[in-house]
Design a protein around this motif. Structure first.
Motif, short mmCIF file in Angstrom:
data_model
loop_
_atom_site.label_atom_id
_atom_site.label_comp_id
_atom_site.label_asym_id
_atom_site.label_seq_id
_atom_site.Cartn_x
_atom_site.Cartn_y
_atom_site.Cartn_z
N ARG A 25 0.83 -1.21 0.00
CA ARG A 25 0.00 0.00 0.00
C ARG A 25 0.86 1.25 0.00
NH1 ARG A 25 -3.24 -1.29 4.03
NH2 ARG A 25 -4.79 -2.21 2.63
N GLY A 67 1.66 2.27 -3.36
CA GLY A 67 0.51 2.47 -4.23
C GLY A 67 0.12 1.21 -4.99
N ASP A 74 -1.70 -1.32 -9.87
CA ASP A 74 -1.25 0.01 -9.47
C ASP A 74 -2.44 0.85 -9.01
OD1 ASP A 74 -2.57 0.95 -11.76
OD2 ASP A 74 -0.71 1.20 -12.91
N GLY A 75 -2.20 2.10 -8.69
CA GLY A 75 -3.26 2.96 -8.15
C GLY A 75 -4.41 3.18 -9.10
#
Length: 444
Positions: A123, A126, A261-262
């Motif tokens: 986390r 990201g 990914d984010g």
């Protein structure tokens, strides 16, 4: 959480349970009218309870027992909340819990917290791991001195053969699998495809992919508990032990994972079959950590009986595209679903530690950005490869000292796991193979 109990007034008792380092459920039975106390104030029991041996006894000379006064931890409900326990006769509910210090800090010796620490590392970058778990297990008639396949409830006959992908083998136990899938629905465990496997009375059920690694581990832990309980209701045993039959393949617990990914993009997907550099970095991390984390993948005396050449379990440290003889396999298929399959763990593992070891190793590799060796082709068993530790003592010693393991697990957990495995090694050496099987059949 208490809304669930109000909607299910037939539930008269609850179980609060946490996973110890061996994956055993440890906890208490509480009348449902006192559930508020367990939910709001937490449950207390000694920190040493999460570090018991496979027999459920204290670890000799553990600093968690006499040295610290055997102090309590505070166990709080996980996000999962209450769920039914369909394998019991009386309506009952299970409340999964995990351990904290008195001041609210997570207890580092809790395997669920070990996985959560790895997820937090993702986390912070990201990233989100997406996991799917495949669990193999045996249905076993253990009523006599010799383990054997249960007779089919439909025909009364025993099929003494491995039946790979046999619908007949599944249909022989249709009532059990129907009840098992119904129970998975009740417990919100995402059970998907079931197949028959190569061992005697051996089956595999896949759990659907999940973008919450903690929930994926919860599902696997709860599923193992459910399968064993439901089998007993049907008059036989179910076991996730690595290798109950000498002449047949053992049971694995494989994990497929990708990383988002984010923006929700799969960072392993390059639009083609090869995958991205990030995928290869993750593979390199998994390979580098494999010797040191072998104890997580093969935690018991029986575990290493599975890991022999030609037995559908990897023995060499390697990776490959679409090759099930390698320890790390990159499955074919849509590039959007490009992922890594880690094939080393046996069915007898603690799912929390296993996911932490695999995902933590992959993240080590992503952080180091090192390339792996070339992927192999052909039969990995016939190749000249560095080997996964082949004996229990070596695996224990490596887990204690390996630098990659130290990047994944807290020092307290490493110490505690080594202590419980050394005690198990010591006392298992006093037992016959048959006595060892008796211990592992129902526990792991």
């Amino acid at each position: 959480m208490n809304n669930w109990l109000r909607k299910n007034p037939q539930v008269r008792t609850i179980r609060v349970a946490a996973s110890d380092l061996n994956g055993q459920a440890r906890g208490k039975r509480i009348p449902s009218r006192y559930a508020d106390k367990a939910v709001e104030g937490g449950t207390r029991f000694p920190m040493s309870v999460l570090n018991l041996d496979i027999w459920g006894e204290d670890i000799d000379d553990s600093p968690l027992v006499y040295e610290t006064g055997d102090r309590d931890g505070v166990l709080k409900p996980t996000e999962r909340g209450f769920m039914p326990m369909p394998w019991l006769d009386a309506p009952s509910a299970l409340l999964p819990i995990w351990m904290f210090h008195e001041d609210g800090r997570p207890y580092a010796g809790d395997p669920r917290h070990a996985l959560n620490a790895v997820v937090e590392r993702y986390r912070a970058r990201g990233l989100t791991p997406v996991c799917a778990v495949e669990l193999e297990f045996f249905l076993i008639d253990d009523s006599g001195r010799t383990l054997q396949v249960p007779p089919s409830p439909r025909s009364g006959k025993r099929r003494v053969a491995g039946e790979i992908l046999s619908l007949r083998a599944l249909d022989q136990f249709d009532a059990f699998f129907t009840d098992l899938y119904d129970a998975c629905e009740e417990m919100d465990i995402p059970a998907d495809t079931a197949i028959s496997e190569a061992g005697l009375g051996q089956f595999e059920i896949n759990l659907m992919h999940c973008d919450d690694a903690l929930r994926a581990a919860d599902d696997a832990w709860l599923f193992k508990m459910l399968v064993k309980g439901m089998a007993r209701r049907h008059g036989f045993a179910a076991s996730f032990m690595a290798k109950p039959y000498e002449d047949y393949a053992g049971s694995g617990l494989h994990i497929h994972f990708s990383v988002l990914d984010g923006a929700g993009n799969n960072v392993f997907d390059d639009g083609g079959e090869a995958g991205t550099d990030v995928l290869r970095h993750a593979v390199a991390g998994c390979l580098k950590a494999m010797p040191g984390s072998a104890l997580v993948f093969a935690p018991h005396a029986n575990s290493f009986d599975r890991m022999v050449p030609g037995s559908h379990a990897p023995t060499g440290i390697s990776w490959a595209y679409e090759n099930r003889t390698s320890a790390i396999r990159i499955p074919s298929g849509s590039p959007a679903a490009r992922r890594i399959e880690h094939r080393v763990a046996g069915g007898d593992v603690n799912p929390y530690l296993m996911l932490a070891a695999v995902l933590g190793a992959a993240l080590n590799g992503i952080e180091d950005a090192q390339a792996p060796p070339a992927p192999i082709t052909g039969n990995a068993y016939a190749a000249d490869l560095p080997q996964i530790p082949g004996d229990w003592q070596s695996a224990i010693d490596l887990f204690e000292t390996d630098e990659q393991v130290a990047r994944i697990f807290a020092p307290d957990l490493i110490r505690n796991f080594v202590l419980t495995k050394r005690q198990e090694l010591k006392y298992m050496a006093e037992l016959s193979p048959q006595e060892q099987v008796t211990i592992y059949l129902d526990t792991v």
